[in-house]
Write a protein that holds these residues in place. Structure first.
Motif, mmCIF file in Angstrom:
data_model
loop_
_atom_site.group_PDB
_atom_site.id
_atom_site.type_symbol
_atom_site.label_atom_id
_atom_site.label_comp_id
_atom_site.label_asym_id
_atom_site.label_seq_id
_atom_site.Cartn_x
_atom_site.Cartn_y
_atom_site.Cartn_z
ATOM 1 N N HIS A 73 -104.123 -0.544 50.338
ATOM 2 C CA HIS A 73 -105.017 -0.368 51.498
ATOM 3 C C HIS A 73 -106.401 -0.863 51.084
ATOM 4 O O HIS A 73 -107.049 -0.253 50.230
ATOM 5 C CB HIS A 73 -105.053 1.108 51.920
ATOM 6 N N ILE A 74 -106.829 -1.972 51.654
ATOM 7 C CA ILE A 74 -108.027 -2.636 51.134
ATOM 8 C C ILE A 74 -109.205 -2.605 52.102
ATOM 9 O O ILE A 74 -110.316 -2.918 51.725
ATOM 10 C CB ILE A 74 -107.723 -4.110 50.734
ATOM 11 N N MET A 161 -99.516 5.107 58.188
ATOM 12 C CA MET A 161 -98.544 4.398 57.338
ATOM 13 C C MET A 161 -97.857 5.338 56.345
ATOM 14 O O MET A 161 -96.654 5.251 56.120
ATOM 15 C CB MET A 161 -99.229 3.307 56.509
ATOM 16 N N ARG A 162 -98.651 6.217 55.749
ATOM 17 C CA ARG A 162 -98.143 6.941 54.574
ATOM 18 C C ARG A 162 -97.579 8.320 54.897
ATOM 19 O O ARG A 162 -97.016 8.975 54.023
ATOM 20 C CB ARG A 162 -99.245 7.037 53.515
ATOM 21 N N ALA A 167 -92.394 5.802 53.817
ATOM 22 C CA ALA A 167 -93.268 5.753 52.630
ATOM 23 C C ALA A 167 -92.616 6.579 51.520
ATOM 24 O O ALA A 167 -91.884 7.542 51.793
ATOM 25 C CB ALA A 167 -94.639 6.312 52.978
HETATM 26 C C1 LIG Z 1 -92.773 1.812 53.409
HETATM 27 C C2 LIG Z 1 -93.714 0.830 52.787
HETATM 28 C C3 LIG Z 1 -93.235 -0.116 51.892
HETATM 29 C C4 LIG Z 1 -94.102 -1.048 51.312
HETATM 30 N N1 LIG Z 1 -93.619 -1.964 50.422
HETATM 31 C C5 LIG Z 1 -94.456 -2.853 49.834
HETATM 32 C C6 LIG Z 1 -94.013 -3.804 48.868
HETATM 33 O O1 LIG Z 1 -92.836 -3.850 48.524
HETATM 34 N N2 LIG Z 1 -94.916 -4.659 48.320
HETATM 35 C C7 LIG Z 1 -96.228 -4.641 48.680
HETATM 36 O O2 LIG Z 1 -97.024 -5.456 48.175
HETATM 37 N N3 LIG Z 1 -96.683 -3.766 49.595
HETATM 38 C C8 LIG Z 1 -95.839 -2.875 50.172
HETATM 39 N N4 LIG Z 1 -96.328 -1.971 51.064
HETATM 40 C C9 LIG Z 1 -97.749 -2.007 51.398
HETATM 41 C C10 LIG Z 1 -97.968 -2.694 52.753
HETATM 42 O O3 LIG Z 1 -97.447 -4.003 52.771
HETATM 43 C C11 LIG Z 1 -99.469 -2.759 53.041
HETATM 44 O O4 LIG Z 1 -100.105 -3.573 52.087
HETATM 45 C C12 LIG Z 1 -100.101 -1.392 52.979
HETATM 46 O O5 LIG Z 1 -99.377 -0.469 53.728
HETATM 47 C C13 LIG Z 1 -101.542 -1.485 53.495
HETATM 48 O O6 LIG Z 1 -101.466 -1.751 54.867
HETATM 49 P P1 LIG Z 1 -102.566 -2.552 55.647
HETATM 50 O O7 LIG Z 1 -102.732 -3.929 55.136
HETATM 51 O O8 LIG Z 1 -102.197 -2.389 57.092
HETATM 52 O O9 LIG Z 1 -103.869 -1.639 55.292
HETATM 53 P P2 LIG Z 1 -105.395 -1.993 55.142
HETATM 54 O O10 LIG Z 1 -105.643 -2.818 53.960
HETATM 55 O O11 LIG Z 1 -106.085 -0.676 55.162
HETATM 56 O O12 LIG Z 1 -105.750 -2.787 56.409
HETATM 57 C C14 LIG Z 1 -105.949 -2.146 57.662
HETATM 58 C C15 LIG Z 1 -105.745 -3.158 58.761
HETATM 59 O O13 LIG Z 1 -106.760 -4.151 58.680
HETATM 60 C C16 LIG Z 1 -106.213 -5.426 59.011
HETATM 61 N N5 LIG Z 1 -106.293 -6.295 57.844
HETATM 62 C C17 LIG Z 1 -106.085 -5.960 56.555
HETATM 63 N N6 LIG Z 1 -106.268 -7.001 55.739
HETATM 64 C C18 LIG Z 1 -106.601 -8.048 56.530
HETATM 65 C C19 LIG Z 1 -106.880 -9.393 56.277
HETATM 66 N N7 LIG Z 1 -106.892 -9.876 55.048
HETATM 67 N N8 LIG Z 1 -107.154 -10.194 57.328
HETATM 68 C C20 LIG Z 1 -107.148 -9.700 58.570
HETATM 69 N N9 LIG Z 1 -106.887 -8.431 58.895
HETATM 70 C C21 LIG Z 1 -106.618 -7.596 57.891
HETATM 71 C C22 LIG Z 1 -104.763 -5.196 59.436
HETATM 72 O O14 LIG Z 1 -104.725 -4.981 60.829
HETATM 73 C C23 LIG Z 1 -104.422 -3.938 58.708
HETATM 74 O O15 LIG Z 1 -103.354 -3.223 59.302
HETATM 75 C C24 LIG Z 1 -95.472 -1.032 51.653
HETATM 76 C C25 LIG Z 1 -95.952 -0.066 52.552
HETATM 77 C C26 LIG Z 1 -95.099 0.875 53.106
HETATM 78 C C27 LIG Z 1 -95.664 1.909 54.054
#
Ligand SMILES: Cc1cc2nc3c(=O)[nH]c(=O)nc-3n(C[C@H](O)[C@H](O)[C@H](O)COP(=O)(O)OP(=O)(O)OC[C@H]3O[C@@H](n4cnc5c(N)ncnc54)[C@H](O)[C@@H]3O)c2cc1C
Length: 233
Positions: A73-74, A161-162, A167
């Protein structure tokens, strides 16, 4: 294992309503009106406003693997993590300071593996290598500690998400603990925890996971139901 730090905004809804009120030229000296305005903003999806309240906390005792998941989560968040260069892992108790998802014989097998890793870590140090080099052998199941800052908007997304059953159980436990700790900070946090910190299916009304737990209608079934409703209208 999670400690909410004093820098955390105790009146997050008041903060949101105050900031939004200024932009609408509304009076912002009435807390109840600010809270009402904040809830309306969130309900309407004007979630930029939720970027104003911050949560500061110490997350301690969760595994490095769990924290690695947290790091995916970035947006709207930052953190500092316990150093593997300067903190000596030699004294870590393989019974207490590692995540144990196993029981019975599997628990013993896992512990043997951890003991072996920690013995190797100690030997590498005895051979004259610094902690920062020996640390390459440390397992993902070891506990670590971070200082985490996250704004409310990002935390809502994190919880969506979590808290989902897809998750992994450890990060779900972390999410639930944080929710419980914030819930008692103030009545405003209680409302946020009860209404906004929910799995994503509760937030949107359907499940978009391929492997759904069945708690809510799948996205595909929901779209089909909408098509049927349109036809019957
Ligand atoms: C069940 C499960 C399994 C997973 N398995 C894996 C795995 O195998 N490998 C892995 O690497 N990760 C995995 N993840 C992590 C997942 O892919 C996401 O990286 C993580 O949940 C963070 O989500 P996010 O990017 O929506 O969150 P955040 O970083 O908090 O971003 C919030 C929102 O901001 C927007 N956003 C984020 N970044 C950008 C960007 N660069 N440009 C434009 N908009 C943006 C999107 O709308 C995003 O939803 C898993 C997650 C879950 C819940």
């Amino acid at each position: 294992m999670i400690t909410i730090l004093p820098n955390t905004d105790k009146e997050p809804l008041n903060t949101i309503g105050y900031c939004a009120g200024i932009c609408w030229n509304s009076p912002v000296d009435d807390k109840e009106k600010n809270i009402k305005r904040a809830k309306a903003c969130i309900r309407s999806g004007h979630t930029r406003t939720a970027e104003y309240p911050d949560v500061f906390c110490i997350v301690d005792g969760y595994s490095a693997r769990c924290i690695r998941e947290l790091y995916t989560h970035i947006i709207g968040t930052t953190r500092l993590q316990s150093s593997t260069r300067y903190v000596d892992a030699k004294s870590m108790d393989t019974e207490k300071e590692f995540y144990y998802p196993f029981k019975d014989e599997a628990r013993e097998v896992y512990k043997e593996g951890l003991d072996s890793i920690m013995n190797t870590y100690t030997k590498l140090e005895e051979l004259g290598y610094p902690k920062e080099d020996a640390a390459n052998i440390l397992p993902l199941g070891m506990e670590t500690k971070i200082v985490w800052k996250i704004n409310l908007r990002a935390l809502m997304h994190f919880m969506n998400m979590r808290l989902c059953t897809r998750a992994y159980k450890e990060i779900r436990a972390l999410s639930l603990e944080l929710k419980e700790k914030l819930r008692v900070v103030s009545p405003e946090w209680e409302w946020i925890c009860d209404n906004l910190f929910v799995p994503k299916c509760e937030a949107v009304g359907y499940c978009d996971e391929d492997h759904s737990c069945g708690r809510k209608i799948s996205k595909a079934d929901m779209l089909e139901a909408v098509e049927q409703w349109k036809k019957n209208k």
